[in-house]
Design a protein around this motif. Structure first.
Motif, PDB file in Angstrom:
ATOM      1  N   ASP A  80     -83.191   3.441 -39.024  1.00 30.47           N
ATOM      2  CA  ASP A  80     -83.603   4.838 -39.124  1.00 30.47           C
ATOM      3  C   ASP A  80     -82.710   5.717 -38.241  1.00 30.47           C
ATOM      4  O   ASP A  80     -82.810   5.669 -37.015  1.00 30.47           O
ATOM      5  N   LEU A  81     -81.846   6.518 -38.859  1.00 29.46           N
ATOM      6  CA  LEU A  81     -80.930   7.369 -38.097  1.00 29.46           C
ATOM      7  C   LEU A  81     -81.688   8.382 -37.245  1.00 29.46           C
ATOM      8  O   LEU A  81     -81.294   8.660 -36.098  1.00 29.46           O
ATOM      9  N   LYS A  82     -82.780   8.896 -37.753  1.00 33.60           N
ATOM     10  CA  LYS A  82     -83.546   9.879 -36.989  1.00 33.60           C
ATOM     11  C   LYS A  82     -84.112   9.257 -35.716  1.00 33.60           C
ATOM     12  O   LYS A  82     -84.194   9.922 -34.674  1.00 33.60           O
ATOM     13  N   GLU A  83     -84.490   7.984 -35.792  1.00 33.34           N
ATOM     14  CA  GLU A  83     -84.996   7.294 -34.601  1.00 33.34           C
ATOM     15  C   GLU A  83     -83.900   7.176 -33.550  1.00 33.34           C
ATOM     16  O   GLU A  83     -84.156   7.305 -32.349  1.00 33.34           O
ATOM     17  N   VAL A  84     -82.665   6.925 -33.996  1.00 35.48           N
ATOM     18  CA  VAL A  84     -81.547   6.832 -33.060  1.00 35.48           C
ATOM     19  C   VAL A  84     -81.312   8.174 -32.380  1.00 35.48           C
ATOM     20  O   VAL A  84     -81.096   8.251 -31.166  1.00 35.48           O
ATOM     21  N   ILE A  85     -81.366   9.248 -33.168  1.00 35.27           N
ATOM     22  CA  ILE A  85     -81.201  10.590 -32.603  1.00 35.27           C
ATOM     23  C   ILE A  85     -82.296  10.868 -31.580  1.00 35.27           C
ATOM     24  O   ILE A  85     -82.037  11.428 -30.503  1.00 35.27           O
ATOM     25  N   TYR A  86     -83.506  10.455 -31.884  1.00 30.29           N
ATOM     26  CA  TYR A  86     -84.618  10.623 -30.955  1.00 30.29           C
ATOM     27  C   TYR A  86     -84.361   9.868 -29.645  1.00 30.29           C
ATOM     28  O   TYR A  86     -84.572  10.396 -28.548  1.00 30.29           O
ATOM     29  N   ARG A  87     -83.878   8.639 -29.753  1.00 26.98           N
ATOM     30  CA  ARG A  87     -83.635   7.821 -28.564  1.00 26.98           C
ATOM     31  C   ARG A  87     -82.520   8.390 -27.692  1.00 26.98           C
ATOM     32  O   ARG A  87     -82.567   8.281 -26.465  1.00 26.98           O
ATOM     33  N   ILE A  88     -81.517   8.992 -28.318  1.00 25.21           N
ATOM     34  CA  ILE A  88     -80.369   9.503 -27.567  1.00 25.21           C
ATOM     35  C   ILE A  88     -80.608  10.915 -27.060  1.00 25.21           C
ATOM     36  O   ILE A  88     -80.349  11.217 -25.883  1.00 25.21           O
ATOM     37  N   TYR A  89     -81.121  11.788 -27.919  1.00 23.77           N
ATOM     38  CA  TYR A  89     -81.214  13.211 -27.583  1.00 23.77           C
ATOM     39  C   TYR A  89     -82.619  13.683 -27.231  1.00 23.77           C
ATOM     40  O   TYR A  89     -82.784  14.804 -26.738  1.00 23.77           O
ATOM     41  N   GLY A  90     -83.614  12.849 -27.500  1.00 22.14           N
ATOM     42  CA  GLY A  90     -84.963  13.190 -27.088  1.00 22.14           C
ATOM     43  C   GLY A  90     -85.860  13.747 -28.174  1.00 22.14           C
ATOM     44  O   GLY A  90     -85.417  14.099 -29.271  1.00 22.14           O
ATOM     45  N   LYS A  91     -87.134  13.837 -27.841  1.00 20.21           N
ATOM     46  CA  LYS A  91     -88.172  14.254 -28.776  1.00 20.21           C
ATOM     47  C   LYS A  91     -87.975  15.685 -29.252  1.00 20.21           C
ATOM     48  O   LYS A  91     -88.174  15.997 -30.430  1.00 20.21           O
ATOM     49  N   GLU A  92     -87.600  16.584 -28.335  1.00 21.05           N
ATOM     50  CA  GLU A  92     -87.493  17.994 -28.688  1.00 21.05           C
ATOM     51  C   GLU A  92     -86.406  18.233 -29.726  1.00 21.05           C
ATOM     52  O   GLU A  92     -86.509  19.152 -30.542  1.00 21.05           O
ATOM     53  N   VAL A  93     -85.359  17.441 -29.689  1.00 14.59           N
ATOM     54  CA  VAL A  93     -84.300  17.556 -30.694  1.00 14.59           C
ATOM     55  C   VAL A  93     -84.756  16.916 -32.002  1.00 14.59           C
ATOM     56  O   VAL A  93     -84.588  17.500 -33.077  1.00 14.59           O
ATOM     57  N   ALA A  94     -85.321  15.726 -31.921  1.00 15.57           N
ATOM     58  CA  ALA A  94     -85.694  14.977 -33.123  1.00 15.57           C
ATOM     59  C   ALA A  94     -86.699  15.720 -33.994  1.00 15.57           C
ATOM     60  O   ALA A  94     -86.682  15.578 -35.223  1.00 15.57           O
ATOM     61  N   LYS A  95     -87.561  16.517 -33.379  1.00  9.63           N
ATOM     62  CA  LYS A  95     -88.585  17.209 -34.170  1.00  9.63           C
ATOM     63  C   LYS A  95     -88.053  18.472 -34.848  1.00  9.63           C
ATOM     64  O   LYS A  95     -88.768  19.104 -35.635  1.00  9.63           O
ATOM     65  N   GLU A  96     -86.813  18.856 -34.556  1.00  2.18           N
ATOM     66  CA  GLU A  96     -86.232  20.071 -35.140  1.00  2.18           C
ATOM     67  C   GLU A  96     -85.069  19.741 -36.062  1.00  2.18           C
ATOM     68  O   GLU A  96     -84.070  20.448 -36.117  1.00  2.18           O
ATOM     69  N   LEU A  97     -85.187  18.670 -36.825  1.00  2.33           N
ATOM     70  CA  LEU A  97     -84.099  18.225 -37.689  1.00  2.33           C
ATOM     71  C   LEU A  97     -84.413  18.445 -39.167  1.00  2.33           C
ATOM     72  O   LEU A  97     -85.562  18.346 -39.592  1.00  2.33           O
ATOM     73  N   ILE A  98     -83.371  18.723 -39.924  1.00  7.34           N
ATOM     74  CA  ILE A  98     -83.466  18.891 -41.375  1.00  7.34           C
ATOM     75  C   ILE A  98     -82.610  17.804 -42.028  1.00  7.34           C
ATOM     76  O   ILE A  98     -81.432  17.673 -41.694  1.00  7.34           O
ATOM     77  N   PRO A  99     -83.157  17.014 -42.943  1.00  7.17           N
ATOM     78  CA  PRO A  99     -82.342  15.984 -43.599  1.00  7.17           C
ATOM     79  C   PRO A  99     -81.294  16.603 -44.517  1.00  7.17           C
ATOM     80  O   PRO A  99     -81.535  17.628 -45.162  1.00  7.17           O
ATOM     81  N   VAL A 100     -80.140  15.989 -44.572  1.00  8.94           N
ATOM     82  CA  VAL A 100     -79.047  16.418 -45.444  1.00  8.94           C
ATOM     83  C   VAL A 100     -78.651  15.241 -46.317  1.00  8.94           C
ATOM     84  O   VAL A 100     -78.424  14.136 -45.818  1.00  8.94           O
ATOM     85  N   SER A 101     -78.558  15.467 -47.630  1.00  9.97           N
ATOM     86  CA  SER A 101     -78.161  14.401 -48.538  1.00  9.97           C
ATOM     87  C   SER A 101     -77.565  15.009 -49.802  1.00  9.97           C
ATOM     88  O   SER A 101     -78.150  15.928 -50.390  1.00  9.97           O
ATOM     89  N   ARG A 102     -76.401  14.519 -50.200  1.00  7.61           N
ATOM     90  CA  ARG A 102     -75.745  15.005 -51.413  1.00  7.61           C
ATOM     91  C   ARG A 102     -74.645  14.021 -51.791  1.00  7.61           C
ATOM     92  O   ARG A 102     -74.084  13.358 -50.938  1.00  7.61           O
ATOM     93  N   GLU A 103     -74.358  13.926 -53.085  1.00  2.00           N
ATOM     94  CA  GLU A 103     -73.298  13.019 -53.488  1.00  2.00           C
ATOM     95  C   GLU A 103     -72.635  13.480 -54.769  1.00  2.00           C
ATOM     96  O   GLU A 103     -73.223  14.201 -55.583  1.00  2.00           O
ATOM     97  N   SER A 104     -71.381  13.087 -54.916  1.00  2.00           N
ATOM     98  CA  SER A 104     -70.633  13.295 -56.145  1.00  2.00           C
ATOM     99  C   SER A 104     -70.254  11.916 -56.672  1.00  2.00           C
ATOM    100  O   SER A 104     -70.797  10.908 -56.216  1.00  2.00           O
ATOM    101  N   HIS A 105     -69.307  11.845 -57.585  1.00  2.81           N
ATOM    102  CA  HIS A 105     -69.002  10.559 -58.202  1.00  2.81           C
ATOM    103  C   HIS A 105     -68.362   9.573 -57.228  1.00  2.81           C
ATOM    104  O   HIS A 105     -68.507   8.367 -57.394  1.00  2.81           O
ATOM    105  N   ASP A 106     -67.646  10.071 -56.200  1.00  7.31           N
ATOM    106  CA  ASP A 106     -67.013   9.130 -55.267  1.00  7.31           C
ATOM    107  C   ASP A 106     -67.177   9.513 -53.799  1.00  7.31           C
ATOM    108  O   ASP A 106     -66.528   8.936 -52.936  1.00  7.31           O
ATOM    109  N   ILE A 107     -68.046  10.490 -53.514  1.00 10.90           N
ATOM    110  CA  ILE A 107     -68.309  10.914 -52.142  1.00 10.90           C
ATOM    111  C   ILE A 107     -69.821  11.046 -51.956  1.00 10.90           C
ATOM    112  O   ILE A 107     -70.516  11.576 -52.823  1.00 10.90           O
ATOM    113  N   LYS A 108     -70.310  10.577 -50.824  1.00  9.56           N
ATOM    114  CA  LYS A 108     -71.735  10.689 -50.514  1.00  9.56           C
ATOM    115  C   LYS A 108     -71.885  11.116 -49.073  1.00  9.56           C
ATOM    116  O   LYS A 108     -71.195  10.607 -48.195  1.00  9.56           O
TER     117      LYS A 108
END
Length: 218
Positions: A80-108
């Motif tokens: 879980d990438l968000k869990e890693v961010i929480y462990r490194i940067y803390g709770k206050e950062v982790a709770k203010e995150l927006i997921p990003v996801s997008r892909e094309s035919h050869d890039i994700k």
């Protein structure tokens, strides 16, 4: 046990799964290099950056970083990438995150973007990974900031951890001695995908709307 290039011993030992490396007297045969080291705090900061980048690039591997006897972070390795961010940067950062996801035919792309409350005064919190490798990319940075510019005050930069997976034949990693920079075959495709991924994510999140005073029209 290896001293210099000489193997002194090799034997079985009972330990948990994983790898433990202990290094002592690293400059024993090149003492002149020790003179070029900066302060312990500065050198520790460099090591911390490397460990953070490794942990962020590989959420499926558990990392524990101890500096000067103090535990700096400890990740679970559950993928879980968000869990890693929480462990490194803390709770206050982790709770203010927006997921990003997008892909094309050869890039994700996938990762997390900070809401405007996490905007920073420099680009130190823009973390980009191409095929698992931490890189610095003015192209990706520009795409992120352009897609996010409505939510940025002047001289402010977003918090973002973004992973880009691209066909290995479409990217050159040998453009910098430390391989910290890359060159894409088609910059335009990468820019557009990152730009639209950031823009769509932030505009689809109702909580991302900043106070009116923070909106800049360019």
């Amino acid at each position: 046990v290896i001293e210099g290039a000489v193997e002194k011993s090799f034997e079985d030992i009972g330990i948990p799964n994983g790898t433990t490396i202990i290094i002592r007297n690293v400059f024993y045969n090149t003492p002149v290099r020790r003179k070029f080291l900066k302060t312990s705090i500065t050198e520790g900061g460099y090591i911390s950056d490397v460990c953070e980048h490794l942990a962020l690039s590989s959420p499926d591997i558990a990392f524990k970083f101890i500096n000067g006897g103090q535990l700096k972070f400890n990740t679970s390795g559950d993928g879980d990438l968000k869990e890693v961010i929480y462990r490194i940067y803390g709770k206050e950062v982790a709770k203010e995150l927006i997921p990003v996801s997008r892909e094309s035919h050869d890039i994700k792309i996938n990762g997390y973007l900070g809401k405007p409350i996490l905007n920073r005064a420099n680009r130190n919190y823009e973390k980009f990974f191409v095929n698992g490798r931490y890189v610095k990319s003015s192209l990706v940075s520009n795409a992120v900031e352009t897609g996010y510019k409505q939510y940025l005050m002047q001289h402010k930069f977003p918090f973002v951890v973004l992973k880009i997976d691209v066909n290995t034949t479409k990217v050159d990693v040998n453009v910098h001695p430390q391989k910290s920079e890359v060159r894409f075959d088609n910059d335009s495709d990468v820019f557009k995908l990152v730009y639209h991924g950031i823009r769509n994510s932030v505009f689809s999140n109702n909580d991302a709307n900043p106070p009116e005073i923070n909106i800049i029209n360019i």
